[in-house]
Motif scaffolding. Sequence first.
Motif, PDB file in Angstrom:
ATOM      1  N   GLN A   9      -5.315  -6.048  11.908  1.00  0.00           N
ATOM      2  CA  GLN A   9      -5.399  -5.263  13.129  1.00  0.00           C
ATOM      3  C   GLN A   9      -4.351  -4.155  13.122  1.00  0.00           C
ATOM      4  O   GLN A   9      -4.372  -3.266  13.959  1.00  0.00           O
ATOM      5  N   ASP A  10      -3.447  -4.210  12.160  1.00  0.00           N
ATOM      6  CA  ASP A  10      -2.347  -3.250  12.068  1.00  0.00           C
ATOM      7  C   ASP A  10      -2.471  -2.486  10.749  1.00  0.00           C
ATOM      8  O   ASP A  10      -2.422  -3.085   9.673  1.00  0.00           O
ATOM      9  N   ASP A  11      -2.641  -1.168  10.816  1.00  0.00           N
ATOM     10  CA  ASP A  11      -2.802  -0.356   9.619  1.00  0.00           C
ATOM     11  C   ASP A  11      -1.579  -0.393   8.711  1.00  0.00           C
ATOM     12  O   ASP A  11      -1.709  -0.354   7.490  1.00  0.00           O
ATOM     13  N   GLN A  12      -0.395  -0.487   9.294  1.00  0.00           N
ATOM     14  CA  GLN A  12       0.817  -0.541   8.483  1.00  0.00           C
ATOM     15  C   GLN A  12       0.875  -1.837   7.677  1.00  0.00           C
ATOM     16  O   GLN A  12       1.254  -1.829   6.510  1.00  0.00           O
ATOM     17  N   LEU A  13       0.499  -2.931   8.296  1.00  0.00           N
ATOM     18  CA  LEU A  13       0.482  -4.210   7.596  1.00  0.00           C
ATOM     19  C   LEU A  13      -0.555  -4.178   6.475  1.00  0.00           C
ATOM     20  O   LEU A  13      -0.308  -4.652   5.364  1.00  0.00           O
ATOM     21  N   PHE A  14      -1.712  -3.605   6.745  1.00  0.00           N
ATOM     22  CA  PHE A  14      -2.749  -3.457   5.726  1.00  0.00           C
ATOM     23  C   PHE A  14      -2.208  -2.702   4.523  1.00  0.00           C
ATOM     24  O   PHE A  14      -2.388  -3.120   3.373  1.00  0.00           O
ATOM     25  N   THR A  15      -1.539  -1.602   4.764  1.00  0.00           N
ATOM     26  CA  THR A  15      -0.973  -0.794   3.690  1.00  0.00           C
ATOM     27  C   THR A  15       0.049  -1.578   2.871  1.00  0.00           C
ATOM     28  O   THR A  15       0.052  -1.522   1.640  1.00  0.00           O
ATOM     29  N   LYS A  16       0.888  -2.337   3.540  1.00  0.00           N
ATOM     30  CA  LYS A  16       1.904  -3.136   2.844  1.00  0.00           C
ATOM     31  C   LYS A  16       1.271  -4.225   1.989  1.00  0.00           C
ATOM     32  O   LYS A  16       1.666  -4.436   0.833  1.00  0.00           O
ATOM     33  N   VAL A  17       0.286  -4.934   2.531  1.00  0.00           N
ATOM     34  CA  VAL A  17      -0.362  -6.008   1.785  1.00  0.00           C
ATOM     35  C   VAL A  17      -1.144  -5.429   0.604  1.00  0.00           C
ATOM     36  O   VAL A  17      -1.105  -5.974  -0.505  1.00  0.00           O
ATOM     37  N   LEU A  18      -1.813  -4.317   0.819  1.00  0.00           N
ATOM     38  CA  LEU A  18      -2.555  -3.683  -0.264  1.00  0.00           C
ATOM     39  C   LEU A  18      -1.602  -3.252  -1.381  1.00  0.00           C
ATOM     40  O   LEU A  18      -1.888  -3.444  -2.567  1.00  0.00           O
ATOM     41  N   TRP A  19      -0.454  -2.706  -1.020  1.00  0.00           N
ATOM     42  CA  TRP A  19       0.563  -2.319  -2.001  1.00  0.00           C
ATOM     43  C   TRP A  19       0.982  -3.536  -2.832  1.00  0.00           C
ATOM     44  O   TRP A  19       1.088  -3.460  -4.056  1.00  0.00           O
ATOM     45  N   LEU A  20       1.193  -4.654  -2.167  1.00  0.00           N
ATOM     46  CA  LEU A  20       1.584  -5.880  -2.856  1.00  0.00           C
ATOM     47  C   LEU A  20       0.485  -6.353  -3.803  1.00  0.00           C
ATOM     48  O   LEU A  20       0.736  -6.697  -4.966  1.00  0.00           O
ATOM     49  N   LEU A  21      -0.742  -6.364  -3.333  1.00  0.00           N
ATOM     50  CA  LEU A  21      -1.859  -6.831  -4.142  1.00  0.00           C
ATOM     51  C   LEU A  21      -2.099  -5.959  -5.368  1.00  0.00           C
ATOM     52  O   LEU A  21      -2.515  -6.449  -6.424  1.00  0.00           O
ATOM     53  N   GLU A  22      -1.855  -4.668  -5.242  1.00  0.00           N
ATOM     54  CA  GLU A  22      -2.026  -3.741  -6.360  1.00  0.00           C
ATOM     55  C   GLU A  22      -1.201  -4.185  -7.563  1.00  0.00           C
ATOM     56  O   GLU A  22      -1.591  -3.957  -8.706  1.00  0.00           O
ATOM     57  N   HIS A  23      -0.067  -4.828  -7.331  1.00  0.00           N
ATOM     58  CA  HIS A  23       0.814  -5.260  -8.412  1.00  0.00           C
ATOM     59  C   HIS A  23       0.240  -6.433  -9.216  1.00  0.00           C
ATOM     60  O   HIS A  23       0.730  -6.749 -10.291  1.00  0.00           O
ATOM     61  N   PHE A  24      -0.793  -7.074  -8.708  1.00  0.00           N
ATOM     62  CA  PHE A  24      -1.405  -8.206  -9.401  1.00  0.00           C
ATOM     63  C   PHE A  24      -2.684  -7.822 -10.151  1.00  0.00           C
ATOM     64  O   PHE A  24      -3.309  -8.668 -10.785  1.00  0.00           O
ATOM     65  N   LYS A  25      -3.080  -6.559 -10.095  1.00  0.00           N
ATOM     66  CA  LYS A  25      -4.301  -6.129 -10.770  1.00  0.00           C
ATOM     67  C   LYS A  25      -4.227  -6.361 -12.273  1.00  0.00           C
ATOM     68  O   LYS A  25      -5.205  -6.751 -12.895  1.00  0.00           O
ATOM     69  N   LYS A  26      -3.069  -6.136 -12.854  1.00  0.00           N
ATOM     70  CA  LYS A  26      -2.928  -6.313 -14.303  1.00  0.00           C
ATOM     71  C   LYS A  26      -3.101  -7.785 -14.706  1.00  0.00           C
ATOM     72  O   LYS A  26      -3.380  -8.090 -15.853  1.00  0.00           O
ATOM     73  N   ASP A  27      -2.951  -8.690 -13.742  1.00  0.00           N
ATOM     74  CA  ASP A  27      -3.131 -10.123 -13.987  1.00  0.00           C
ATOM     75  C   ASP A  27      -4.563 -10.576 -13.725  1.00  0.00           C
ATOM     76  O   ASP A  27      -4.868 -11.764 -13.823  1.00  0.00           O
ATOM     77  N   GLY A  28      -5.434  -9.634 -13.355  1.00  0.00           N
ATOM     78  CA  GLY A  28      -6.836  -9.964 -13.151  1.00  0.00           C
ATOM     79  C   GLY A  28      -7.299  -9.980 -11.705  1.00  0.00           C
ATOM     80  O   GLY A  28      -8.461 -10.275 -11.432  1.00  0.00           O
ATOM     81  N   LEU A  29      -6.413  -9.662 -10.767  1.00  0.00           N
ATOM     82  CA  LEU A  29      -6.813  -9.625  -9.363  1.00  0.00           C
ATOM     83  C   LEU A  29      -7.721  -8.424  -9.124  1.00  0.00           C
ATOM     84  O   LEU A  29      -7.461  -7.326  -9.600  1.00  0.00           O
ATOM     85  N   GLU A  30      -8.788  -8.650  -8.403  1.00  0.00           N
ATOM     86  CA  GLU A  30      -9.711  -7.573  -8.037  1.00  0.00           C
ATOM     87  C   GLU A  30      -9.699  -7.453  -6.518  1.00  0.00           C
ATOM     88  O   GLU A  30      -9.947  -8.430  -5.815  1.00  0.00           O
ATOM     89  N   VAL A  31      -9.410  -6.266  -6.027  1.00  0.00           N
ATOM     90  CA  VAL A  31      -9.399  -6.008  -4.591  1.00  0.00           C
ATOM     91  C   VAL A  31     -10.658  -5.210  -4.263  1.00  0.00           C
ATOM     92  O   VAL A  31     -10.858  -4.117  -4.781  1.00  0.00           O
ATOM     93  N   VAL A  32     -11.518  -5.798  -3.400  1.00  0.00           N
ATOM     94  CA  VAL A  32     -12.781  -5.171  -3.042  1.00  0.00           C
ATOM     95  C   VAL A  32     -12.897  -5.180  -1.530  1.00  0.00           C
ATOM     96  O   VAL A  32     -12.697  -6.216  -0.893  1.00  0.00           O
TER      97      VAL A  32
END
Length: 62
Positions: A9-32
Amino acid sequence: MQSLTINFQDDQLFTKVLWLLEHFKKDGLEVVSKDDIEDLKALSKTRNEESIPFEEYLKNAH
């Protein structure tokens, strides 16, 4: 594969969590996004439908 849906519900929180998740992409995480998933589901339903050549489509386009 496991899936997880997170609603923000908070755009700032979304941005922070997305930033964190981006760091796991090299380990196989897919964000869709949910919108992307719905688009892919709709597209997959059309795979067995008959298709026409694009040139034919253009002839009948208005």
